[in-house]
Design a protein around this motif. Structure first.
Motif, PDB file in Angstrom:
ATOM      1  N   GLU A   9      -6.558   3.759  -4.682  1.00  0.00           N
ATOM      2  CA  GLU A   9      -6.398   3.207  -4.808  1.00  0.00           C
ATOM      3  C   GLU A   9      -5.626   2.886  -3.187  1.00  0.00           C
ATOM      4  OE1 GLU A   9      -2.126   4.044  -7.658  1.00  0.00           O
ATOM      5  OE2 GLU A   9      -2.176   5.304  -5.941  1.00  0.00           O
ATOM      6  N   ARG A  10      -5.853   2.677  -2.538  1.00  0.00           N
ATOM      7  CA  ARG A  10      -5.586   2.740  -0.965  1.00  0.00           C
ATOM      8  C   ARG A  10      -6.662   1.924  -0.725  1.00  0.00           C
ATOM      9  NH1 ARG A  10      -7.114   3.996   4.084  1.00  0.00           N
ATOM     10  NH2 ARG A  10      -5.190   2.783   5.997  1.00  0.00           N
ATOM     11  N   ARG A  11      -7.784   2.341  -0.986  1.00  0.00           N
ATOM     12  CA  ARG A  11      -8.561   0.981  -0.600  1.00  0.00           C
ATOM     13  C   ARG A  11      -9.079  -0.313  -1.843  1.00  0.00           C
ATOM     14  NH1 ARG A  11     -14.336   3.354  -0.525  1.00  0.00           N
ATOM     15  NH2 ARG A  11     -14.027   3.891   1.751  1.00  0.00           N
ATOM     16  N   THR A  29       0.569  -1.342  -0.366  1.00  0.00           N
ATOM     17  CA  THR A  29       0.385  -0.170  -0.280  1.00  0.00           C
ATOM     18  C   THR A  29       0.867   1.367   0.502  1.00  0.00           C
ATOM     19  OG1 THR A  29      -1.769  -1.174   1.322  1.00  0.00           O
ATOM     20  CG2 THR A  29      -2.070   1.223   1.341  1.00  0.00           C
ATOM     21  N   SER A  49      -5.388  -2.388  -0.127  1.00  0.00           N
ATOM     22  CA  SER A  49      -5.413  -2.952   1.608  1.00  0.00           C
ATOM     23  C   SER A  49      -7.052  -3.252   1.665  1.00  0.00           C
ATOM     24  CB  SER A  49      -5.439  -1.861   2.621  1.00  0.00           C
ATOM     25  OG  SER A  49      -6.035  -0.487   1.567  1.00  0.00           O
ATOM     26  N   LEU A  87       1.196   3.891  -3.168  1.00  0.00           N
ATOM     27  CA  LEU A  87       0.981   5.208  -3.065  1.00  0.00           C
ATOM     28  C   LEU A  87       2.406   6.408  -3.398  1.00  0.00           C
ATOM     29  CD1 LEU A  87      -0.999   4.973  -0.158  1.00  0.00           C
ATOM     30  CD2 LEU A  87      -1.746   5.659  -1.960  1.00  0.00           C
ATOM     31  N   ALA A 134      -4.658   8.465  -5.107  1.00  0.00           N
ATOM     32  CA  ALA A 134      -4.501   7.287  -3.958  1.00  0.00           C
ATOM     33  C   ALA A 134      -5.677   7.233  -3.115  1.00  0.00           C
ATOM     34  CB  ALA A 134      -4.142   8.527  -2.891  1.00  0.00           C
TER      35      ALA A 134
END
Length: 299
Positions: A291-293, A223, A296, A227, A288
């Motif tokens: 992508e994070r969701r 993650t 992760s 990012l 971001a």
């Protein structure tokens, strides 16, 4: 006295010493990041231009006019498309290569220290020096074209409108790989060896063990890598500026930050440049968060 103590307690929190140590960094963030960002937002909504020091001029509020100008500029739209291509190549390649190389370097291999240093050297090397090497390798008469012979692209890599940005993306991936390998090496230290032993007892080979133990074990690091690669890639400037002579050919490798520099500094339109910067910040934040969701989601 007690009221004053209570107010200070609420401001400093339960650990006043910790707050005292954090304060210089908070001031640094406010001075270097928060204030410039707020000022950029202000400029993007005004008819802002450079003047002589101390001159007082009227800078009227223009609403979203600067944003309309930016979004109607084909060069700006192409720059955002270029950085999208860059991220599609750079981010997955960075994650896959850095994880695989970190996994290999974490094992008991000969000359492990030498290889670790070798991968990190390009990251800490001066960009101008490393760019000179890549220009030697990928110019029309460079080593890569000499090896490929009749298979070499024409026009060559960095002057080819279809290959310029992918070449820049590969260069950036190679140069920054050492930093992300370091992050994964640190994450691999936290993956319990008992999990590998349990997987081996269940009959899992190296590939299954890597996929079912290593990949989930370093997911927080993945993650972070995604990012960081996205943020640094969206701020691409030095590489196209040096490798392709300022975003060439014909803007095929121009990035939003490069166009922002050209519009804001070279052409003297800081309001337009600020509008590009604000749009870039919004786009990176949205990307971001997505992508994070996505990365992760199994944490």
């Amino acid at each position: 006295m007690s009221t004053r103590t209570g107010v200070l307690g609420r401001i400093l929190g339960k650990q006043p010493i910790g707050s005292a140590f954090v304060t210089p960094y908070v001031v640094f963030i406010a001075a270097v990041f928060a204030y410039p960002l707020g000022f950029a937002v202000y400029m993007s909504f005004h008819d802002y231009f450079f003047t002589a020091p101390g001159a007082v001029v009227d800078r009227p509020f223009v609403g979203f006019d600067n944003y309309v100008t930016v979004l109607s500029d084909p060069a700006v739209r192409r720059a955002f498309g270029n950085v999208g291509i860059f991220l599609l190549i750079n981010v997955p390649l960075t994650v896959v290569l850095s994880l695989l190389l970190a996994y290999a370097l974490n094992g008991a291999i000969r000359w492990r220290g030498f290889f670790r240093v070798s991968y990190y050297v390009p990251y800490v090397s001066a960009s101008v020096a490393v760019v000179g090497v890549w220009l030697f390798l990928f110019n029309s008469n460079g080593l890569v074209n000499s090896v490929l012979g009749p298979l070499a692209p024409d026009p060559s890599w960095l002057v080819n409108s279809k290959l310029a940005m992918p070449t820049v993306a590969i260069y950036v991936t190679w140069k920054q790989l050492g930093f992300f390998i370091l992050l994964y090496l640190a994450a691999l230290q936290n993956v319990s060896k008992d999990l590998y032993e349990a997987a081996a007892m269940d009959g899992a080979g190296r590939i299954k063990s890597f996929w079912n133990v290593t990949v989930p074990g370093v997911r927080p690091a993945t993650t972070l890598v995604v990012l960081l690669a996205t943020v640094t890639g969206a701020n691409l400037f030095t590489e196209p500026y040096l490798l392709t002579g300022g975003g060439g050919p014909d803007g095929a490798s121009a990035s939003p930050v490069l166009v922002m520099y050209q519009r804001g500094i070279e052409q003297g339109n800081p309001d337009i440049g600020s509008a590009i910067g604000v749009l870039l910040v919004i786009g990176v934040l949205i990307l971001a968060l997505i992508e994070r969701r996505f990365v992760s989601r199994e944490d």
